[in-house]
Design a protein around this motif. Structure first.
Motif: not given
Length: 151
Positions: A125-132, A134-135
């Motif tokens: 549920h943090w919706h992490l991007s490739d860069t680390g 999160g949202r």
């Protein structure tokens, strides 16, 4: 030197904290402080290989932090920490869990807590991007990777 009973009690007691995701109820992070000479809370569930590794690489006179967070963790053996650091972590993860007290622990990902929501979220549920980065489900963002830097 004689220790007061309150200090002896603190020295002998660790914690196992598992804040739950405010969205799905799954464990968002796992924080365990293991006192000197003691074993982790779920020791009996560990594989033989992991038990051997822990015993082989651990100083039994040392406090240890075992951490599994949003972007990773510190493995089966964990990291040795001072008694003072152990006390900070124990106080930070006293219930009820709140962002302000958890943030005081100094964990890179705040154990999955979102400051604006004052709630924890799991990695799903943090919706992490490739860069680390999160949202959370409310679209509040922050870096959740201890190794990422803008640069």
């Amino acid at each position: 030197m004689r220790l007061r009973p309150a200090i002896i009690g603190l020295m002998a007691t660790g914690i196992l904290a598992e804040p739950l995701c405010a969205t799905c109820g799954q464990v968002a992070a796992r924080i365990e402080v293991v006192p000197p000479g003691q074993l982790p809370a779920r020791w009996r569930r560990w594989s033989r290989k992991h038990r051997q590794s822990f015993q082989q690489h651990r100083d039994p006179a040392q406090w240890y932090l075992l951490f599994a967070g949003i972007g990773g963790g510190n493995g089966w053996v964990g990291d040795p920490i001072s008694a003072d650091r152990a006390q900070v972590l124990i106080h930070a993860f006293a219930r009820p869990y709140r962002f302000e007290q958890v943030h005081a622990a100094g964990l890179y990902d705040d154990a999955g807590f979102c400051e604006q929501c004052d709630a924890a979220y799991c990695s799903r549920h943090w919706h992490l991007s490739d860069t680390g980065y999160g949202r959370c489900p409310q679209q509040h963002g922050k870096s959740l990777d201890p190794h990422w830097s803008p640069g």
